[in-house]
Motif scaffolding. Structure first.
Motif, PDB file in Angstrom:
ATOM      1  N   UNK A 140       0.999  -1.124  -0.030  1.00 54.08           N
ATOM      2  CA  UNK A 140       0.040   0.164   0.019  1.00 54.08           C
ATOM      3  C   UNK A 140       0.871   1.231  -0.042  1.00 54.08           C
ATOM      4  N   UNK A 141       0.808   2.207  -0.895  1.00 52.79           N
ATOM      5  CA  UNK A 141       1.471   3.266  -1.103  1.00 52.79           C
ATOM      6  C   UNK A 141       1.350   4.393   0.232  1.00 52.79           C
ATOM      7  N   UNK A 142       2.397   4.674   0.537  1.00 54.46           N
ATOM      8  CA  UNK A 142       2.702   5.688   1.632  1.00 54.46           C
ATOM      9  C   UNK A 142       1.981   7.012   1.255  1.00 54.46           C
ATOM     10  N   UNK A 143       1.893   7.477   0.147  1.00 60.43           N
ATOM     11  CA  UNK A 143       1.372   8.630  -0.383  1.00 60.43           C
ATOM     12  C   UNK A 143      -0.198   8.688  -0.250  1.00 60.43           C
ATOM     13  N   UNK A 144      -0.788   7.495  -0.252  1.00 59.99           N
ATOM     14  CA  UNK A 144      -2.144   7.503  -0.159  1.00 59.99           C
ATOM     15  C   UNK A 144      -2.569   6.971   1.316  1.00 59.99           C
ATOM     16  N   UNK A 145      -1.784   6.924   2.216  1.00 61.52           N
ATOM     17  CA  UNK A 145      -2.332   6.558   3.669  1.00 61.52           C
ATOM     18  C   UNK A 145      -3.362   7.364   4.165  1.00 61.52           C
ATOM     19  N   UNK A 146      -4.375   6.717   4.621  1.00 65.45           N
ATOM     20  CA  UNK A 146      -5.682   7.396   5.112  1.00 65.45           C
ATOM     21  C   UNK A 146      -6.159   8.608   4.279  1.00 65.45           C
ATOM     22  N   UNK A 147      -6.320   8.243   2.945  1.00 67.09           N
ATOM     23  CA  UNK A 147      -6.707   9.358   1.830  1.00 67.09           C
ATOM     24  C   UNK A 147      -8.122   9.777   2.375  1.00 67.09           C
ATOM     25  N   UNK A 148      -8.281  11.104   2.005  1.00 71.09           N
ATOM     26  CA  UNK A 148      -9.668  11.838   2.203  1.00 71.09           C
ATOM     27  C   UNK A 148     -10.621  11.289   1.365  1.00 71.09           C
ATOM     28  N   UNK A 149     -11.784  10.862   1.894  1.00 67.64           N
ATOM     29  CA  UNK A 149     -13.047  10.406   1.005  1.00 67.64           C
ATOM     30  C   UNK A 149     -14.160  11.306   1.234  1.00 67.64           C
ATOM     31  N   UNK A 150     -14.324  12.314   2.227  1.00 69.18           N
ATOM     32  CA  UNK A 150     -14.983  13.474   2.084  1.00 69.18           C
ATOM     33  C   UNK A 150     -14.238  14.585   2.524  1.00 69.18           C
ATOM     34  N   UNK A 151     -14.509  15.775   1.683  1.00 68.00           N
ATOM     35  CA  UNK A 151     -13.864  16.932   1.932  1.00 68.00           C
ATOM     36  C   UNK A 151     -14.326  17.840   3.159  1.00 68.00           C
ATOM     37  N   UNK A 152     -13.725  18.984   3.199  1.00 69.18           N
ATOM     38  CA  UNK A 152     -14.181  19.877   4.337  1.00 69.18           C
ATOM     39  C   UNK A 152     -15.520  20.443   4.173  1.00 69.18           C
ATOM     40  N   UNK A 153     -15.941  20.751   2.917  1.00 66.25           N
ATOM     41  CA  UNK A 153     -17.242  21.200   2.478  1.00 66.25           C
ATOM     42  C   UNK A 153     -18.242  20.230   2.316  1.00 66.25           C
ATOM     43  N   UNK A 154     -17.947  19.190   2.872  1.00 64.96           N
ATOM     44  CA  UNK A 154     -18.886  18.182   2.724  1.00 64.96           C
ATOM     45  C   UNK A 154     -19.071  17.179   1.627  1.00 64.96           C
ATOM     46  N   UNK A 155     -18.524  17.693   0.593  1.00 63.80           N
ATOM     47  CA  UNK A 155     -18.712  16.910  -0.777  1.00 63.80           C
ATOM     48  C   UNK A 155     -17.747  15.779  -0.828  1.00 63.80           C
ATOM     49  N   UNK A 156     -18.264  14.684  -1.382  1.00 65.54           N
ATOM     50  CA  UNK A 156     -17.472  13.282  -1.449  1.00 65.54           C
ATOM     51  C   UNK A 156     -16.101  13.725  -2.377  1.00 65.54           C
ATOM     52  N   UNK A 157     -14.899  12.941  -2.079  1.00 67.12           N
ATOM     53  CA  UNK A 157     -13.781  13.090  -2.754  1.00 67.12           C
ATOM     54  C   UNK A 157     -13.471  12.185  -3.922  1.00 67.12           C
ATOM     55  N   UNK A 158     -12.593  12.778  -4.724  1.00 68.93           N
ATOM     56  CA  UNK A 158     -12.450  11.826  -6.123  1.00 68.93           C
ATOM     57  C   UNK A 158     -12.388  10.163  -5.960  1.00 68.93           C
ATOM     58  N   UNK A 159     -11.574   9.914  -5.025  1.00 64.03           N
ATOM     59  CA  UNK A 159     -11.510   8.341  -4.900  1.00 64.03           C
ATOM     60  C   UNK A 159     -12.524   7.622  -4.446  1.00 64.03           C
ATOM     61  N   UNK A 160     -13.258   8.184  -3.792  1.00 61.77           N
ATOM     62  CA  UNK A 160     -14.641   7.686  -3.345  1.00 61.77           C
ATOM     63  C   UNK A 160     -15.550   7.683  -4.601  1.00 61.77           C
ATOM     64  N   UNK A 161     -15.701   8.685  -5.168  1.00 57.64           N
ATOM     65  CA  UNK A 161     -16.801   8.840  -6.212  1.00 57.64           C
ATOM     66  C   UNK A 161     -16.195   7.762  -7.544  1.00 57.64           C
ATOM     67  N   UNK A 162     -15.053   7.635  -7.647  1.00 59.88           N
ATOM     68  CA  UNK A 162     -14.682   7.007  -8.791  1.00 59.88           C
ATOM     69  C   UNK A 162     -14.812   5.376  -8.515  1.00 59.88           C
ATOM     70  N   UNK A 163     -14.642   5.217  -7.371  1.00 60.20           N
ATOM     71  CA  UNK A 163     -15.040   3.526  -7.201  1.00 60.20           C
ATOM     72  C   UNK A 163     -16.547   3.534  -7.180  1.00 60.20           C
ATOM     73  N   UNK A 164     -17.273   4.184  -6.551  1.00 57.33           N
ATOM     74  CA  UNK A 164     -18.748   4.108  -6.655  1.00 57.33           C
ATOM     75  C   UNK A 164     -19.303   3.937  -7.999  1.00 57.33           C
ATOM     76  N   UNK A 165     -18.824   5.006  -9.135  1.00 59.26           N
ATOM     77  CA  UNK A 165     -19.332   5.040 -10.091  1.00 59.26           C
ATOM     78  C   UNK A 165     -18.943   3.923 -11.197  1.00 59.26           C
ATOM     79  N   UNK A 166     -17.841   3.625 -10.950  1.00 56.98           N
ATOM     80  CA  UNK A 166     -17.199   2.216 -11.835  1.00 56.98           C
ATOM     81  C   UNK A 166     -18.173   1.154 -11.571  1.00 56.98           C
ATOM     82  N   UNK A 167     -18.141   0.911 -10.236  1.00 51.88           N
ATOM     83  CA  UNK A 167     -19.279  -0.273  -9.674  1.00 51.88           C
ATOM     84  C   UNK A 167     -20.348  -0.090 -10.289  1.00 51.88           C
ATOM     85  N   UNK A 168     -21.158   1.143 -10.152  1.00 50.80           N
ATOM     86  CA  UNK A 168     -22.502   1.469 -10.461  1.00 50.80           C
ATOM     87  C   UNK A 168     -22.631   1.139 -12.068  1.00 50.80           C
TER      88      UNK A 168
END
Length: 305
Positions: free
Chosen positions: A176-204
């Motif tokens: 597991x890459x050090x640069x991705x440790x505990x990456x953000x899935x929801x940003x400060x403004x409450x919007x979902x972050x890229x990594x989460x959206x990409x995974x959910x969309x590709x599955x959908x």
């Protein structure tokens, strides 16, 4: 990054859908065109369909002219896709990620219920001062609550290796890459972050072939880990193809943020599709006239250094 080849398989026989996934955050450049053409070529060779999935969650960088540029580029070069918006109006009405917020919220709720999220107030400056590439610098999880306002939500990443199925036929275990440790899935403004959206969309949408630049290999590893943490999520079984990157004369990768020569500028200067495709071929070390994207071969597109 350490990795181990575990076994071989025949992913090309399994793939049935891939995608173009541009972001309307800048004008597309030759590197984007290369990725589109490689995706289309692989899809043609494997009889896979193509989804146009435009990632517009980053509303701060979204511009209408950049959205228009995506459709104009696909039409100009006659690049095919079988699913997705036909134009800007159709996209905004039916296909924007803003219409799928419930899906992302559901995934966040699931991760929260499993205890896999924690709040974090750390900024990039905080991480830099702590000598960290990613993660939390101040043990925020013991001091803050997820429902406190103005905080990022971080995903507790696993320490074990992640397995990626590659288009080459290999299944590889990556640390597991050090640069991705505990990456953000929801940003400060409450919007979902890229990594989460990409995974959910590709599955959908049932995507099981992901074609992207080698610079996003670490994102792929992070997304596989996230997929394993979500029920009924199939991204972890997708086949991955991480292609080489086009570079400028100084050897740096082409980038919107760095002002790479845009397709918008080339098209506006009255260049023909053949002229731009031939320029792309030259950047790839291919020395013949290209009239249409179908003139490229898989071996040519994958032999650039």
């Amino acid at each position: 990054m350490n990795c181990n080849v575990l076994k071989t398989s025949l992913p090309a026989e399994k793939v049935h859908k891939t995608r173009y996934a541009p972001t309307p955050s800048g004008y597309l450049h030759l590197g984007n065109l290369y990725s589109f053409i490689l995706t289309a070529t692989i899809a043609r060779n494997t009889s896979a369909s193509i989804l146009l999935r435009i990632d517009d969650m980053d509303r701060d960088r979204f511009r209408q002219e950049y959205l228009q540029n995506i459709f104009k580029t696909l039409r100009f070069f006659e690049l095919p896709y079988q699913e997705g918006p036909k134009d800007e109006v159709d996209f905004l009405k039916y296909w924007s990620q803003q219409h799928r917020l419930d899906n992302y919220t559901k995934a966040l709720d699931e991760l929260r219920q499993k205890g896999l999220l924690y709040p974090c107030a750390c900024t990039r400056t905080d991480l830099q001062k702590a000598g960290l590439l990613s993660g939390c610098a101040r043990d925020c999880s013991t001091k803050l609550r997820l429902d406190d306002p103005g905080l990022n939500w971080r995903y507790r990443t696993p320490e074990q290796s992640q397995f990626l199925q590659l288009f080459t036929g290999e299944t590889i275990a990556y640390d597991f890459p050090v640069s991705m440790k505990d990456f953000i899935v929801r940003k400060r403004d409450g919007t979902p972050a890229y990594q989460l959206c990409s995974v959910v969309d590709d599955t959908r949408f049932g995507v099981n072939l992901v074609v992207r630049g080698v610079d996003l290999l670490e994102s792929s590893i992070a997304q596989v880990a996230l997929s394993h943490s979500l029920d009924n999520n199939t991204y972890a079984t997708a086949v991955h193809f991480h292609h080489p990157l086009l570079t400028d004369k100084a050897g740096y990768k082409l980038s919107k943020s760095e002002g790479a020569e845009s397709l918008h500028t080339l098209i506006k200067s009255s260049s023909t599709p053949s002229q731009i495709l031939t320029l792309l071929a030259q950047r790839c070390g291919i020395n013949h006239l290209v009239s249409h994207w179908t003139d490229f071969t898989y071996s040519e597109l994958t032999s650039i250094v």
